[in-house]
Design a protein around this motif. Structure first.
Motif, mmCIF file in Angstrom:
data_model
loop_
_atom_site.group_PDB
_atom_site.id
_atom_site.type_symbol
_atom_site.label_atom_id
_atom_site.label_comp_id
_atom_site.label_asym_id
_atom_site.label_seq_id
_atom_site.Cartn_x
_atom_site.Cartn_y
_atom_site.Cartn_z
ATOM 1 N N ASP A 1 -6.450 -2.173 2.332
ATOM 2 C CA ASP A 1 -5.344 -2.842 3.000
ATOM 3 C C ASP A 1 -5.927 -3.979 3.833
ATOM 4 N N ILE B 1 -7.814 1.678 -2.849
ATOM 5 C CA ILE B 1 -6.855 0.666 -2.381
ATOM 6 C C ILE B 1 -7.278 0.212 -0.989
ATOM 7 N N CYS C 1 0.836 -1.203 0.000
ATOM 8 C CA CYS C 1 0.000 0.000 0.000
ATOM 9 C C CYS C 1 0.874 1.258 0.000
#
Length: 1531
Positions: A1088, A1086, A1066
């Motif tokens: 995680d 994105i 990330c």
């Protein structure tokens, strides 16, 4: 003898010479009067202090000898080159890395210690401009036209067309050409005007740089051309230039072939219908004068020595010189006699014991004396004669690895030599071991070294006296001879022959008692031995011996000694005359009037004439008379063959012949009409020896007498010759026992003749002419060329500027059934790259114009690096050996295979509309459609259509069963997952996707994870959430710039709505380095997954239709195409079922997997199979093997695994990294005996060599060789074949590589020529059907044809997933139908070529086993000359060519084959590879390499599957990003 030499008929005055010269060269020059202005500046013959032409110009121009001015050949060459200059055309210069250019500073060089000739130190001398030809000019009209019409037989260039004198002829020619519609084959381009300006104008062809940016290779900015000039021309521009250069074919139309066993026929050169043929009558054998034995001649040489030693002991026999030219020592006849007796006594009585003497009469003894000590040699030689032992004089071995010394050792061994006589100084100078012993030289027998100095010898007792007999047929001495191939033979000379030879020389040369003779030659063999050691003693002459070392310091020393001692005779080589010319200006008081005979030992070398003429020109004013110069011809076998007699009549000029070089190549004598450039002027070497008979016979085949106008090998019948090659009866018969025949087949004499090894003819008046040596003969497509002639032409091209005169080797190598000419020269350290390249290209043009033959390779090596003969000449055979084994280390190479390889098979024309021959629409079912067994046994899991359901079922029924175990680099368990753990993590990820990501059913999610457990959990999380996962290889933290753009591209092309990854990655995706590589603002959401929500999803998504997408599989093909394929739920389950059946997987099994889990079968095995079949997968990330190569095998051994999967890169890593460690691994308990199947997962032809070396290497650790196999998959079907547990072993077949190029499969025996081993790619999976189809016509093919592999199966992918909307183009990849036969079934096209074979083996269920053989990818295959080549085959050949080639990749660019090789070695070896690579590709593949690129290790890009990315490499090369060590453009 109807030959008339025009030059014999009357005088050519200076005026006539000028007139003729302007007529000759007029056609070439804009302003004829003065040649120097006409030639452009750099073309002007360089006037260096050493240039003899200066002496000509200074002298009064009235002298009649001006007509032999040696500049004429040079002018011919310059004129031919000037012609080329008019046709401007650029040829690319090779590019070199700067480290290669700046080799060493000037001070580090010593100039070569000689500028002597080659092997014979005489190959080409003469004045520095090169070569004499008293007439030359352009090729006559009729001949040229006939040649043009019939297509020339060699690489004749159209330069010949423009060589016609005047424009009228050119117009006539134009008319002829217009009528006959022939293509004017243009000449090779002018290389001399290549500058970077030219190349910039060349447009780079469009489309070569794809839309994607190629990776940057190294520091591309450092690329330079030869001279350290930064490159302005791009590689592609150079290639374009090369293509332009090669556009015009030089191939003559040839009609006949010799069959090379298959359809590829190598063309055979047809004889030119207009070639000159001999027309003269059959020659008659020439008799020499009677040998008139004078009454007081001694009955043997020892008797002569005894006579002079007792009658006039004070008479001087030999005076030796030191390096200052002062007399060092005078050996008198008395001393020679007493010392020789001492030596004789010591040899016979002081070696060994009384009962067992080491040496007995008749034994052979080596004489090892340095070139500056003739006195010691002479004493030892006569000592041997007196003791009746046989001396074998050889060179002093300076080091243990002297060029050729091994062969000398072979000679000594075969002669049974056990004792070597040597001098004190020489003995001290021999290399010693630490204990002070002389080591055994390489290849030598064990020798006792015996010093012959007087102080070491005891006086013989009063009553001992040598036994002096009359000459008999015992062997007197053995003279060594070096053959063309470097082997050394010993020629035996009997005592009778020795004496008769001395008598014949005495009569021919008119020797009288007490004459003084100056000898510059090597006194151990040949002319130097015969005159300076043997004949001199017979006549009590005084020899002044000039050592080679003194000549190096003072080239005039021999002339000074002639003056000082008023010597009557001197023995020299043309080299010594040449050196004297260079140095003579410092001398005032030279007087050569005492000389009555100047013997030129290499007068048989056609080019020695220039030295003789120039020498006479300069020294005539110093008292030298023309008739004094006496060239002679000699050979080790026949001793002196002919010698010009000294006459008192100065009016009779020597014999000259001006012969057409073209005629000579056909072995025909044509006195040249004076208009040609290519002539050879030869001088006579006098008459046949007294008491001998001479004839010439055809050089090959039965010894048939030549006609009077034919060149043949001279043969001699006489007493005074050698009698055999010692110990070699077969070779002796062929050389020493020849019976020449007349045309009717009758022998001309009952006595045998001896082949002299000299080529020549007997001219008018019985004069003997020699035009070359058999050893220097090179037969190129039926025409004979002499190495010496080619050297001379090379030297006439600006000789002194770039290379050392006399340091040029010319030889031929056999490539593709014909001899090819190679020229190697030593380059001066001060010449620039640009200059050398210019010189090389002009040498090629000159040789092409004058000899009409192409040069295959021209190499320049640094000064002083060619192997030397003992007297400093070039050791030819050793040089050739170094060239062929790639250890010559040239600093410049120019290869011209395109011009001189004219016997390639014709390019293949494909017939349109033909589908595989012999295949009819009514194919019997199953004759070419083969398929693996389909139909599945029922099982428990069959109820579930979807993997997500299988996982839930396993989590309920066997919650604690371990499915996955991940190992770290130390082999410890880093992480593991049970069924229930995986299920729970997948649920949490599904919640995260729906709640944090707000993703809908069917959205695409990119999974960017390192190989491991997280990836698996994320995949099932996506399935639970109803999303479509795409696995993506994470960017490499050390190499973000090149790896991140690929990640970004996959994310964009797959239309991912979200990207899931670990915390670490990330951060990486948003880092500053990432921002430099891609636009980080356009990443999708994105997520995680390191912090997951704690809750469970409300429900787990169940797909409504088995044909909906399960996941997308993206991968980059070897051609650099990114392709994603769609895998439906049904296909995914069918895939897992197939693998489960083939590999017999159950929950109790353990499988070790060392693969990348991002695409293809690797992903399926890593993520899907365990969930489906329930077995435990031991996961080993391949990247961990870089730190611990044994990790995978240790895990296999430790977990007692029966089935394991790996990639080729893993296998290679183990083979290379663990090769030397098998013993230590065994000690650590590594045991591979339980492995049943070790499958390499691949999308290419099986790499047999690698799998075999892997099996061999680990056989000791228990690995069964049958266990190793390969699988095959591709984009349309991720696994077609996979070696299961129960099927028969994978079979290997051998196919004819030449047939494959024509898409035919022809099985051959193992080891037959051109055979290629192919291994079956595992067993066809259950439910898979395969057919072979013609990729163009889509018709099914029979089993002898190579075609595209088509596949039909439940686990085919359902199509490409692309963003570009060009699905229509590829739609037939997934649903094609055959054009005839079974036209209903829908097939997927794999894009790979292969074939099927029904084998005799049976499967477990009793059915016949069908084997699939994959040959290569269609889009990698190269179409060249109408044939299909697979890069891997050419690469395999190239890697075998030289030990330093570690890897190789080939590709084509604009129809040129480009070969990139990785060099594991010093950069100096880079240029060695160019000829070897070119040779091997020609020999094995009938292809001419266009460009050879030598790069560092690791430059050829390799993808994660271990496949070469050839297209990436091509783009990098064309964009100048490879930073190559060397780029050679073959012309």
């Amino acid at each position: 003898a109807e030959l008339l030499f025009p030059s014999l008929a009357g005088d050519i005055t200076q005026k006539g010479y000028e007139k003729k010269r302007s007529k000759l060269i007029g056609a070439y020059l804009p302003q004829p009067p003065r040649v120097d202005q006409a030639l452009p500046q750099e073309r002007r013959p360089p006037v260096t202090p050493s240039s003899a032409s200066r002496y000509h110009r200074r002298r009064s121009s009235g002298s009649r000898d001006e007509r032999y001015r040696s500049d004429v050949h040079t002018e011919a060459v310059q004129a031919a080159l000037a012609k080329h200059k008019e046709r401007k055309m650029a040829v690319p210069m090779p590019s070199k890395r700067r480290s290669l250019v700046v080799q060493t500073s000037m001070d580090a060089y010593t100039p070569p210690d000689t500028s002597s000739g080659s092997e014979d130190e005489g190959s080409v001398q003469g004045d520095s401009q090169g070569t004499p030809t008293s007439s030359q000019g352009s090729i006559n009209m009729e001949h040229w036209i006939s040649q043009a019409i019939h297509g020339s037989t060699t690489s004749t260039t159209s330069s010949s067309s423009t060589q016609s004198g005047g424009s009228g002829a050119a117009h006539r020619l134009a008319d002829v050409m217009a009528q006959t519609h022939i293509e004017n084959h243009s000449a090779p381009p002018d290389v001399t005007t290549y500058t970077s300006e030219h190349s910039i104008q060349v447009e780079r062809p469009q489309g070569s740089t794809g839309s994607r940016t190629a990776p940057k290779y190294g520091n591309a900015e450092l690329m330079e051309t030869g001279d350290g000039v930064p490159v302005s021309s791009r590689v592609s521009a150079k290639i374009q230039q090369l293509v332009n250069t090669l556009k015009r074919p030089k191939r003559p139309p040839l009609r006949e072939f010799f069959v090379d066993d298959f359809e590829e026929l190598l063309e055979v050169q047809q004889p030119d219908p207009n070639q000159p043929k001999p027309e003269g009558a059959q020659m008659l054998a020439m008799r020499g004068e009677q040998l008139g034995v004078v009454t007081n001649w001694p009955p043997s040489l020892e008797a002569a020595l005894q006579r002079w030693g007792t009658i006039s002991p004070k008479a001087p026999c030999l005076t030796t010189m030191d390096t200052n030219g002062k007399p060092l020592y005078i050996l008198t006849y008395g001393k020679l006699w007493t010392r020789s007796m001492k030596v004789a006594y010591s040899i016979l009585h002081k070696l060994g014991t009384k009962q067992e003497p080491m040496v007995r009469p008749g034994d052979r003894v080596a004489l090892v004396f340095p070139n500056n000590d003739p006195a010691a040699f002479m004493v030892a030689f006569y000592g041997c004669l007196l003791a009746e032992v046989v001396p074998v004089p050889i060179e002093v071995p300076l080091t243990r690895k002297d060029a050729g010394s091994q062969q000398i050792g072979f000679l000594l061994g075969s002669c049974g030599v056990t004792v070597a006589l040597t001098s004190d100084a020489c003995h001290k100078g021999l290399p010693k071991s630490p204990t002070g012993e002389i080591p055994q030289f390489k290849g030598w027998p064990k020798l006792l070294w015996f010093v012959t100095e007087s102080k070491h010898l005891s006086k013989p007792p009063r009553d001992w006296f040598p036994h002096i007999k009359d000459a008999n047929n015992d062997t007197a001495y053995i003279e060594y001879k070096t053959c063309k191939d470097g082997s050394v033979l010993g020629v035996t000379v009997t005592r009778t022959a020795l004496l008769t030879h001395c008598q014949a020389l005495t009569q021919a040369c008119g020797y009288t008692e007490a004459e003084t003779i100056v000898n510059v030659l090597d006194f151990k063999k040949d002319v130097g031995l015969w005159h300076g050691i043997l004949t001199s003693v017979m006549n009590m002459m005084h020899v002044i011996s000039i050592p080679y070392s003194l000549m190096k310091v003072n080239p005039l020393s021999w002339i000074q000694k002639v003056c000082q001692y008023k010597a009557k005779v001197a023995c020299v080589k043309s080299r010594d005359m040449h050196w004297a010319l260079v140095a003579h200006r410092d001398q005032r008081d030279i007087n050569l009037s005492s000389l009555r005979m100047l013997i030129v030992a290499d007068g048989a070398n056609p080019w020695s004439i220039s030295s003789c003429d120039a020498f006479l020109n300069v020294f005539q004013s110093k008292g030298l008379r023309q008739e004094v110069i006496c060239p002679c011809a000699s050979s080790p076998e026949a001793l002196t063959v002919a010698i010009r007699r000294p006459t008192d009549d100065s009016n009779q000029p020597p014999g000259r012949g001006v012969l057409s070089m073209h005629g000579l190549t056909y072995g025909v004598i044509r006195v040249d009409s004076e208009e040609k450039l290519s002539v050879l002027t030869v001088q006579d070497v006098g008459l046949v020896m007294p008491g001998a008979i001479m004839c010439s016979v055809k050089p090959d085949g039965i010894p048939q007498l030549c006609r009077t106008d034919e060149i043949g090998e001279l043969c001699v019948c006489a007493v005074a010759t050698g009698t055999s090659y010692y110990g070699l009866s077969g070779m002796t018969k062929n050389t020493f026992e020849v019976f020449p025949m007349t045309s009717s087949g009758a022998p001309i004499s009952e006595y045998p003749f001896i082949r002299t090894g000299l080529l020549g003819f007997v001219g008018p008046g019985g004069l003997v002419f020699v035009v070359g040596k058999m050893d220097g003969l090179m037969v190129v497509s039926g025409r004979r060329h002499n190495a010496d002639d080619i050297v001379a032409t090379a030297l006439a091209v600006e000789p002194m500027k770039f290379v050392y005169r006399g340091r040029i080797a010319v030889f031929s190598v056999t490539v593709l059934h014909d001899e090819r000419i190679v020229i190697v020269a030593e380059q001066r350290p001060d010449s620039t790259e640009e200059d050398s390249f210019q010189w090389m290209s002009r040498v090629l043009q000159a040789i092409d114009s004058i000899h009409q033959v192409g040069v295959y390779c021209l190499a320049l090596v640094p000064a002083n690096t060619l192997p030397k003969t003992p007297l400093g000449g070039i050791h030819l055979s050793e040089t050739k050996q170094l060239f062929l084994e790639g250890s010559l280390h040239p600093c410049n190479v120019l290869m011209c295979p395109h011009t001189c390889v004219t016997n390639l098979p014709k390019p293949r024309q494909k017939q349109p509309g033909m589908c595989g021959a012999g295949v009819h629409p009514e194919l019997p079912a199953g004759s070419s459609c083969l398929w693996g067994k389909s139909g599945y046994p029922k099982n428990r899991i069959g109820r579930f259509l979807f993997l997500s359901e299988v996982l839930q079922w396993r989590a309920q029924t066997t919650p604690d069963h371990v499915l996955y175990t991940l190992l770290n680099c130390r082999g410890a368990i880093a992480n593991s997952l049970t069924c229930v753990q995986l299920h729970k993590r997948a649920e949490k990820i599904a919640v995260m996707l729906t709640e944090r990501g707000h993703l809908q059913d069917g959205d695409h999610v990119a999974l960017v994870y390192p190989p491991g457990i997280d990836l698996i959990a994320a995949f099932y999380g996506c399935l639970y959430a109803g999303c479509v996962p795409i696995t993506v290889r994470p960017p490499h933290p050390q190499n973000i710039a090149t790896t991140l753009p690929t990640v970004k591209m996959i994310v964009e092309v797959s239309r991912s709505a979200c990207l899931m990854t670990t915390q670490l990655i990330c951060k990486l995706l948003r880092s500053r380095e990432a921002a430099a590589a891609v636009d980080v603002r356009t990443w999708p959401l994105i997520l995680d997954t390191d912090d997951l929500p704690k809750k469970r999803p409300a429900q787990i998504c169940k797909p409504c239709n088995p044909d909906t997408l399960a996941y997308l599989d993206f991968s980059v093909s070897t051609t650099g195409m990114l392709a994603g394929v769609k895998m439906s739920h049904a296909a995914t389950s069918a895939f897992c079922r197939s693998i489960k059946l083939q590999c017999e997987l159950y929950p109790s099994r353990e499988v070790a997997i060392c693969l990348d889990p991002y695409c293809g079968l690797g992903f399926v095995l890593w993520c899907l199979c365990s969930v489906y079949s329930g077995h435990q997968s031991i996961l080993i990330p391949p990247s961990e093997l870089e730190t611990n190569p044994a990790l995978w095998l240790l895990a296999v051994s430790q977990y007692k695994v029966r089935d394991t999967f790996c990639s080729y890169s893993v296998m290679e890593l183990c083979t290379k990294g663990l090769g030397s460690q098998t013993e230590s691994l065994k000690a650590r308990g590594l045991d591979l005996s339980r492995v049943r199947t070790c499958v390499v997962v691949a999308e290419e032809r099986p790499r047999i060599a690698l799998t075999q070396s892997f099996s061999k290497l680990f056989k000791d650790l228990g690995l069964h060789p049958r266990a190793v196999s390969t699988s095959f998959g591709c984009r349309v079907n991720l696994a077609i074949c996979l070696q299961g547990t129960s099927g028969p072993d994978p079979t290997t077949v051998y196919v004819d590589m030449r047939a494959l190029r024509h898409d035919r499969v022809r099985l051959v025996e193992r080891g037959s020529p051109h055979s290629l081993p192919l291994m079956e790619s595992g067993k066809i999976l259950p439910g898979v059907r395969i057919i072979i189809a013609n990729p163009e016509t889509k018709g099914p093919l029979g089993d002898s044809h190579l075609g595209e592999i088509w596949v039909h199966s439940a686990h085919n992918a359902s199509g490409y997933f692309t963003i570009y909307g060009d699905e229509s183009l590829q739609s037939d990849h997934f649903n094609s139908r055959l054009s005839f036969g079974d036209t209903q079934t829908i097939w997927a096209r794999t894009g790979y070529l292969g074939f099927l074979r029904r084998t005799e083996l049976t499967d477990a269920n009793g059915e016949r086993h069908d084997a699939l053989y994959v040959v290569g990818a269609l889009d990698e295959a190269m179409e060249l000359r109408g044939m299909r080549y697979h890069p891997i085959d050419i690469e395999t050949s190239v890697i075998r060519a030289h030990k330093s080639v570690t890897e190789c990749a080939v590709f084509t660019w604009t129809n040129l084959l480009v070969v990139v090789v990785e060099l594991d070695g010093s950069e100096q070896e880079a240029l060695d590879l160019v000829p070897l690579v070119t040779n091997v590709v020609l020999e094995e593949h009938y292809l001419i390499v266009g460009v050879v690129v030598v790069v560092d290790i690791g430059v050829i890009p390799i993808n994660s599957r271990g496949e070469k990315q050839r297209m990436h490499l091509r783009d990098g090369f064309l964009a100048d990003q490879l930073d190559p060590i060397y780029v050679a453009y073959n012309m």
